[in-house]
Design an enzyme around this catalytic site. Structure first.
Site, PDB file in Angstrom:
ATOM      1  N   HIS A  29       0.838  -1.200   0.000  1.00 41.62           N
ATOM      2  CA  HIS A  29       0.000   0.000   0.000  1.00 41.62           C
ATOM      3  C   HIS A  29       0.874   1.251   0.000  1.00 41.62           C
ATOM      4  O   HIS A  29       1.294   1.722   1.049  1.00 41.62           O
ATOM      5  CB  HIS A  29      -0.898  -0.013   1.227  1.00 41.62           C
ATOM      6  CG  HIS A  29      -1.791  -1.228   1.314  1.00 41.62           C
ATOM      7  ND1 HIS A  29      -1.320  -2.474   1.683  1.00 41.62           N
ATOM      8  CD2 HIS A  29      -3.117  -1.388   1.060  1.00 41.62           C
ATOM      9  CE1 HIS A  29      -2.319  -3.354   1.649  1.00 41.62           C
ATOM     10  NE2 HIS A  29      -3.413  -2.722   1.280  1.00 41.62           N
ATOM     11  N   ASP A 171      -9.599   6.622   6.980  1.00 42.00           N
ATOM     12  CA  ASP A 171     -11.050   6.739   6.810  1.00 42.00           C
ATOM     13  C   ASP A 171     -11.765   5.479   7.292  1.00 42.00           C
ATOM     14  O   ASP A 171     -12.796   5.545   7.954  1.00 42.00           O
ATOM     15  CB  ASP A 171     -11.393   6.947   5.322  1.00 42.00           C
ATOM     16  CG  ASP A 171     -10.924   8.293   4.799  1.00 42.00           C
ATOM     17  OD1 ASP A 171     -11.387   9.318   5.313  1.00 42.00           O
ATOM     18  OD2 ASP A 171     -10.083   8.306   3.881  1.00 42.00           O
ATOM     19  N   ILE A 203     -10.212   8.797   0.327  1.00 44.51           N
ATOM     20  CA  ILE A 203     -10.205   7.698  -0.640  1.00 44.51           C
ATOM     21  C   ILE A 203     -10.216   6.368   0.096  1.00 44.51           C
ATOM     22  O   ILE A 203      -9.443   6.166   1.031  1.00 44.51           O
ATOM     23  CB  ILE A 203      -8.935   7.754  -1.524  1.00 44.51           C
ATOM     24  CG1 ILE A 203      -8.931   9.011  -2.398  1.00 44.51           C
ATOM     25  CG2 ILE A 203      -8.806   6.500  -2.403  1.00 44.51           C
ATOM     26  CD1 ILE A 203      -9.992   9.046  -3.478  1.00 44.51           C
ATOM     27  N   HIS A 277      -4.074   3.126  -3.503  1.00 47.38           N
ATOM     28  CA  HIS A 277      -4.257   2.531  -2.177  1.00 47.38           C
ATOM     29  C   HIS A 277      -3.532   1.204  -1.976  1.00 47.38           C
ATOM     30  O   HIS A 277      -2.648   1.103  -1.138  1.00 47.38           O
ATOM     31  CB  HIS A 277      -5.744   2.347  -1.874  1.00 47.38           C
ATOM     32  CG  HIS A 277      -5.986   1.575  -0.615  1.00 47.38           C
ATOM     33  ND1 HIS A 277      -5.876   2.156   0.626  1.00 47.38           N
ATOM     34  CD2 HIS A 277      -6.258   0.254  -0.385  1.00 47.38           C
ATOM     35  CE1 HIS A 277      -6.096   1.233   1.550  1.00 47.38           C
ATOM     36  NE2 HIS A 277      -6.328   0.079   0.955  1.00 47.38           N
ATOM     37  N   GLU A 435     -18.976  -4.318  23.494  1.00 44.38           N
ATOM     38  CA  GLU A 435     -18.191  -5.528  23.674  1.00 44.38           C
ATOM     39  C   GLU A 435     -16.905  -5.492  22.851  1.00 44.38           C
ATOM     40  O   GLU A 435     -15.846  -5.932  23.313  1.00 44.38           O
ATOM     41  CB  GLU A 435     -19.011  -6.769  23.279  1.00 44.38           C
ATOM     42  CG  GLU A 435     -20.245  -7.023  24.138  1.00 44.38           C
ATOM     43  CD  GLU A 435     -21.437  -6.174  23.734  1.00 44.38           C
ATOM     44  OE1 GLU A 435     -21.350  -5.428  22.720  1.00 44.38           O
ATOM     45  OE2 GLU A 435     -22.466  -6.226  24.430  1.00 44.38           O
ATOM     46  N   PHE A 460     -22.159 -13.004  23.346  1.00 43.54           N
ATOM     47  CA  PHE A 460     -21.707 -11.723  22.812  1.00 43.54           C
ATOM     48  C   PHE A 460     -20.237 -11.731  22.400  1.00 43.54           C
ATOM     49  O   PHE A 460     -19.727 -10.715  21.919  1.00 43.54           O
ATOM     50  CB  PHE A 460     -22.053 -10.595  23.780  1.00 43.54           C
ATOM     51  CG  PHE A 460     -23.539 -10.439  23.969  1.00 43.54           C
ATOM     52  CD1 PHE A 460     -24.376 -10.371  22.869  1.00 43.54           C
ATOM     53  CD2 PHE A 460     -24.107 -10.410  25.237  1.00 43.54           C
ATOM     54  CE1 PHE A 460     -25.752 -10.268  23.020  1.00 43.54           C
ATOM     55  CE2 PHE A 460     -25.488 -10.294  25.396  1.00 43.54           C
ATOM     56  CZ  PHE A 460     -26.314 -10.226  24.288  1.00 43.54           C
ATOM     57  N   HIS A 484     -23.286 -17.337  31.290  1.00 44.45           N
ATOM     58  CA  HIS A 484     -24.516 -17.683  30.573  1.00 44.45           C
ATOM     59  C   HIS A 484     -24.118 -18.514  29.350  1.00 44.45           C
ATOM     60  O   HIS A 484     -24.404 -18.170  28.217  1.00 44.45           O
ATOM     61  CB  HIS A 484     -25.286 -16.418  30.186  1.00 44.45           C
ATOM     62  CG  HIS A 484     -25.797 -15.640  31.374  1.00 44.45           C
ATOM     63  ND1 HIS A 484     -24.966 -15.164  32.363  1.00 44.45           N
ATOM     64  CD2 HIS A 484     -27.058 -15.264  31.744  1.00 44.45           C
ATOM     65  CE1 HIS A 484     -25.688 -14.530  33.280  1.00 44.45           C
ATOM     66  NE2 HIS A 484     -26.954 -14.580  32.940  1.00 44.45           N
ATOM     67  N   ASP A 492     -34.196 -16.402  28.386  1.00 48.53           N
ATOM     68  CA  ASP A 492     -33.812 -15.382  27.397  1.00 48.53           C
ATOM     69  C   ASP A 492     -33.854 -15.924  25.969  1.00 48.53           C
ATOM     70  O   ASP A 492     -33.944 -15.152  25.010  1.00 48.53           O
ATOM     71  CB  ASP A 492     -32.431 -14.795  27.711  1.00 48.53           C
ATOM     72  CG  ASP A 492     -32.517 -13.632  28.706  1.00 48.53           C
ATOM     73  OD1 ASP A 492     -33.628 -13.097  28.891  1.00 48.53           O
ATOM     74  OD2 ASP A 492     -31.485 -13.264  29.283  1.00 48.53           O
ATOM     75  N   HIS A 496     -29.919 -15.494  22.923  1.00 44.48           N
ATOM     76  CA  HIS A 496     -28.926 -15.365  23.982  1.00 44.48           C
ATOM     77  C   HIS A 496     -28.226 -16.681  24.309  1.00 44.48           C
ATOM     78  O   HIS A 496     -27.312 -16.690  25.129  1.00 44.48           O
ATOM     79  CB  HIS A 496     -29.592 -14.801  25.249  1.00 44.48           C
ATOM     80  CG  HIS A 496     -29.864 -13.325  25.165  1.00 44.48           C
ATOM     81  ND1 HIS A 496     -30.615 -12.769  24.150  1.00 44.48           N
ATOM     82  CD2 HIS A 496     -29.470 -12.278  25.938  1.00 44.48           C
ATOM     83  CE1 HIS A 496     -30.681 -11.453  24.322  1.00 44.48           C
ATOM     84  NE2 HIS A 496     -29.990 -11.130  25.385  1.00 44.48           N
ATOM     85  N   ARG A 543     -24.662 -19.774  34.098  1.00 43.74           N
ATOM     86  CA  ARG A 543     -25.607 -18.915  34.831  1.00 43.74           C
ATOM     87  C   ARG A 543     -26.235 -19.711  35.969  1.00 43.74           C
ATOM     88  O   ARG A 543     -26.467 -19.177  37.055  1.00 43.74           O
ATOM     89  CB  ARG A 543     -26.705 -18.437  33.879  1.00 43.74           C
ATOM     90  CG  ARG A 543     -27.828 -17.719  34.615  1.00 43.74           C
ATOM     91  CD  ARG A 543     -28.941 -17.254  33.676  1.00 43.74           C
ATOM     92  NE  ARG A 543     -29.865 -16.400  34.383  1.00 43.74           N
ATOM     93  CZ  ARG A 543     -31.155 -16.683  34.590  1.00 43.74           C
ATOM     94  NH1 ARG A 543     -31.681 -17.789  34.093  1.00 43.74           N
ATOM     95  NH2 ARG A 543     -31.919 -15.853  35.260  1.00 43.74           N
TER      96      ARG A 543
END
Lengths: 688, 688
Positions: A29, A171, A203, A277, A435, A460, A484, A492, A496, A543
């Site tokens: 690059h 960017d 760009i 680029h 997260e 998550f 959990h 849930d 989940h 849990r």
């Protein structure tokens, strides 16, 4: 060649080395090094406090190249500044972090100039970057670490920690949600030691940013609460200088410097286009670019006389003096505060202070038991009290993940002015529902040698895998705690309930997944964790309550350290069938084992909290635990069965999930999917 | 009980049903329904164009509950509005989407009131939500779909598509990077049909949002370019009404309505605290809350007289009238534009128009070959020209992923005022460096029955897994195209070289992973893709060229449809060893096969582009391809070997990666890790 002042000569040398490296590699690059060289040069030459002889000096300023694709620029800087090699990747010792040969073999096997910057492989690279947004978010973790170290270890007249953290962003870095999360938190914490330089070259790969990115970035950062500076011409050293100085003089918030630049600056046909680029300029365009800069078009990898000396005279000399003063200061500090100095030493070596395990609990047998998130919370609190730099938090879930440090002096990490009760010495972090930033920030804290933990629900991890992968690639001992951990979280429901997450981390090189079965396995898990120096870990917790096994009946939990161990066995140690499980399903297998035993069926229960630790044991041990001749096997895990064939072969049984979960109370869900002793017993019998 | 006006009675009924449902379930989130009921009520009762008798009406307004944990509120709305059940999850046909029994069995197995809203299981749920940020980002996809449908199918006097998309968002939704990405793009595209309602209740699980979230959200959205409205009191219907009306009247940008609210409003001890968020209020607090609202504290699940009638009289009547008018309009439209009407019908049924495959290429044998990203680009272009609603783009990588649609009338999807050459009819999307938003937006477009594709490098699936998981859970036929699929991408190095990603998707329920071996397998892959109606697919493609196999020597590529097939075999069909591979490693196995053949060793090559398709074949077929008695097996894949034991058993060989990759030219990398015919040959011999 027209004569150019020395600053400009240095900048152009960075540019020409970069395009030569890319051209020779036929890959890379060139555009960003051409536009961003003045920003990097001005920072390094005039502001950065950095000792080229010791890139690991704890109080150095950090320069993070979040735009990792522009690495040729960083390598050229490291080379010209004479940064020395340090660390395990340099067996030969006495050499530069980046040699001219490395630059000439950019992107080739063995070169320290890899395709993107790799921490640990190239001294002076502060963090591995390339996936956009990561460097920016990681820099927030480094800035947090400095604030915490300063608040914790500085004393009147002893400003041991006082460094700044800079990140050069593209960017793309600005567009990624990850950097948005990190920027919002950085201002909340009022990290005035943090400076992002936004190379606003308009760009990206598909073309002008106007195709998709038309927001007002400056206003967005003002909305977060950052100080925003603008530099209207990337080539104007005076403007750049003023902007950096304003950052230095801003003491209540982080600074964003937006620099208007032109990608591929000086390349007559590629300037301001996406052609500059991600591919070499081409031999002819390189010649024309060199002519634009008044460079000899026939000279490759040329370093004009005076360039290295000029950098030594400013950047080098300043860093050397600052480091020498710091060493002196630290020596006096050590005499006055020997305990604190020792902590700093231990931290730098990633060692664990003696007495860390003085208060480790142990848990008596208890059929009702407790959730492993609860036992882990107790164990972690018992350890943290004795390990001052063990600290962290959750992505707005600490009441659920049980990761709050509750001893009196733990405190919340917050900007001191926000509330009297909190300060930068606090060890509980509120990452918010961010997260991905949380994990990247954890990497930054770990790179500054703290021992951070991060936490959320296992599901998550899907939001932050990219950062966890970098923990693993960088060999950082990041502790990530995921509760959990199965369908047994219950009501849930499927959104989940993790299914494929365990497999996905087991497949990740370097990562250790550890899913303890009960409270005493949790204690052993933390013993493993505390001694890790170069691998991240996913600690996976329930849990729901799980029984605390009676260790006078079943084997000692110390086997956790070997990844898998025989928990319950036949008296003669010659089982007809093996029951394999991790975490909450171990108790299920023990219940099945007792039923089988009552029917005179010879079963063995193997608790397998960590496949990775088990695989690193000698074959002899592994064959003792899983005798190759015993092919009657049942694996049980409340997750995708993917990967369990490693231990069950073609013929074993795998009781696992083949679909997403169900919204219902925990026990109903487990029963719905067949996680009951009777099913395990039936599968075991069918195996024999 | 003091008398309350009818609007207030409806709102309070929503509140009381919600807290009763949570209390009875002993699980759930009462706080947000208590605070957000007026926002939802005002929208549904006064603005939403929605026919309760047909929740699938294509031109309905969409209401997305991005704060999915507040689902009790949505279920109460669906129940009170009398939304009827439609879709495969309702075998009995004639019933309500949500019955009182469903509400009473909230979060229990079998109830249509699941713990978070699940699309496809509960009519009226527009998209599955729960993981924060997903609903908001998905709503952007729905708004895009409306703009595209309107621009493509509306004709003068025929406004067939003219609906709005609303999303109710929590503090957490605002913090997640995902929503930040989506908001930036939504304004760039000037989606004036999009309205986010931000329930600004200042409380998340760890406590007040002030712990971690102190940015100025309004200014941030102004920086994107959104119109921002503020409602200072969530209980003021007049202010809410005005804000929604302003959204309706705003024609050049999306609208954010920030509503100041109080979590747990009316619960005397939990109001404004995190105790109201994620657990039942408790029986006593429920009584006190009911008293606050002038409700009979002993009445559970009570619907006062007049409530249902009041909703029918406004929300129901308006929707019914609008739908009836639309049906009439569509009937006339059908007469005038039968072809377009047929397209709309086909789209709604997820059918493929006849002639879609008229221009499918086929590829002659070619040892040099071409990259599968290139062949896929050609095939996709050939199909897209004949499938008007096949459309999509990349996260700033289309020149690399080869996903640009290049035929004359394809065009770019952009706001018409931005440039003359572009419009909302365009089929090429520029998602920017926003992988996560891209995939969630893809889900939204698919929910509106377009056939979207999204694209990036395989490594960047790490940024967007959470959205892809929802594609799979919702059974959406999202096409995701991932190139640069192995270490053989070369110089970009370990940060860009996927290792564990294939395994991680193979472990995900429902997802199809398809990694074709050459150009003709790519053609067959697209045939599979085009007929998928209810499963997402990851199409995994090479950066580097792979040989186009001679199909007169080796088997026809049609076997792709079965997931795995015998590509090359011994004349008698009784091989001594099986060589198993996917994608670019198939050619490697073919080369090894030829060498083995020359040495009179009987090998079979099995191309296994999709494990999921293969696993769904009858056992008989699978045993034909992989004879159980032939246990000498070598699996070859440039990725983590995790999971291959399914096909190699205890004793087979797996040539795969055990570490991260290497920055070097493609061939050097492959050789470094042993991906050469000689190694495959040696492994095969060792197996026999």
């Amino acid at each position: 060649m027209k004569p150019v002042p020395l600053d400009q000569l240095c900048i152009n040398t960075l540019r020409m080395l970069s395009i030569d490296a890319v051209q020779k590699a036929k890959s890379g690059h060139p555009g960003t090094p051409l536009d961003a060289a003045p920003m990097a040069y001005c920072l390094w030459q005039r502001f950065l406090r950095y000792d080229p002889a010791d890139p690991d000096w704890p109080n150095r300023d950090r320069f993070v190249l979040s735009a990792g694709h522009a690495c040729a620029l960083l390598y050229s800087l490291l080379y010209l500044c004479g940064v020395e090699a340090k660390g395990a990747s340099y067996p030969s010792g006495d050499r530069l972090a980046v040699t001219l040969d490395d630059l000439k073999s950019f992107r080739q096997a063995g070169s320290h100039c890899t395709g993107h910057p790799e921490y640990g492989w190239t001294s002076g690279v502060e963090t591995t970057t390339g996936p956009l947004g990561q460097g920016a978010a990681t820099s927030v973790g480094m800035a947090i670490a400095e604030r915490w170290l300063a608040a914790t270890y500085n004393r009147p007249d002893y400003d041991l920690f006082s460094h700044n953290v800079y990140a050069l962003c593209s960017d793309g870095d600005m567009m990624e949600g990850l950097s948005n999360e990190a920027a919002s938190l950085a201002e909340h914490l009022r990290l005035s030691n943090l400076c992002w330089i936004y190379d606003d070259n308009h760009i990206t790969i598909e073309g002008p940013t106007g195709l998709t990115f038309t927001e007002d970035v400056a206003t967005r950062f003002l909305a977060y609460g950052w100080h925003v500076e603008r530099v209207s011409d990337a080539n104007d050293l005076m403007l750049l200088d003023k902007a950096y100085q304003t950052f230095i003089d801003t003491h209540d918030r982080p600074t964003l410097i937006i620099v208007q630049s032109h990608i591929g600056y000086g390349a007559p046909h590629k300037h301001d286009t996406n052609k500059a680029h991600g591919e070499p300029l081409g031999a002819e365009e390189v010649r024309l670019t060199k002519e634009f800069y008044g460079w000899d078009p026939d000279a490759d990898f040329k370093v004009p006389e005076g360039v290295v000396a000029h950098l030594r005279a400013h950047m080098g000399k300043r860093g050397d003096a600052a480091h020498a003063a710091w060493r002196k200061l630290f020596a006096v500090y050590r005499a006055q505060y020997p305990d604190l100095a020792e902590q700093i030493d231990q931290m730098q070596q990633r060692e664990v202070p003696s007495g860390w395990d003085a208060a480790l609990p142990s848990f008596g047998a208890d059929a009702k038991g407790l959730a492993t998130r609860d036992s882990s919370g107790k164990v972690m609190n018992a350890i943290s009290e004795h390990v001052p730099w063990l600290l962290g938090g959750a992505a707005d879930l600490s009441p659920s993940t049980k990761t709050n440090l509750e001893f009196d002096f733990a405190g919340d990490f917050q900007a001191p002015e926000a509330e009297q009760a909190v300060s930068y010495r606090g060890r509980n972090f509120h990452f918010g529902l961010r997260e991905h930033a949380m994990c990247a920030i954890g990497n930054g804290m770990s790179l500054s040698k703290l021992r951070p933990f991060v936490s959320s629900f296992l599901i998550f991890t899907d939001y932050c895998r990219a950062a966890l992968r970098l923990s693993s690639m960088m060999e950082l001992p990041l502790i990530s705690i995921w509760t959990h951990d199965s369908i047994s979280l219950g009501e849930d429901g499927p959104t989940h309930q993790p299914i494929e997450q365990l497999a996905s981390f087991r497949a990740m090189p370097g990562m250790i997944v550890l899913r303890p079965a009960d409270a005493n396995e949790v204690v052993e898990a933390w013993k493993v964790i505390m001694h890790l120096k170069d691998r991240p870990i996913c600690l996976v917790l329930t849990r729901q309550p799980v029984p605390t096994l009676d260790r006078s009946t079943y084997a000692n939990a110390g086997g956790v350290a070997r990844g898998a161990y025989v928990l319950a066995d036949t008296p003669d140690g010659k089982p007809d069938v093996l029951l394999l499980a991790t975490g909450s399903e171990v108790a299920l297998c023990v219940a099945a084992y007792e039923q089988l035993k009552a029917e005179d069926i010879k079963a063995r229960v193997v608790s397998m909290p960590s496949w990775e630790l088990f695989e690193s044991q000698p074959r002899e041990y592994r064959d003792t635990v899983l005798p190759p001749t015993t092919t009657a096997r049942v694996a049980v895990e409340e997750a995708s069965g993917f990967g369990w064939e490693r231990y069950t072969g073609f013929d074993g049984a795998i009781l696992a999930l083949h679909s997403f979960g169900l919204s219902a109370p925990s026990k109903v869900v487990a029963e719905h999917f067949g996680f009951e002793p009777a099913h395990v017993v039936a599968a075991a019998k069918a195996q024999i």
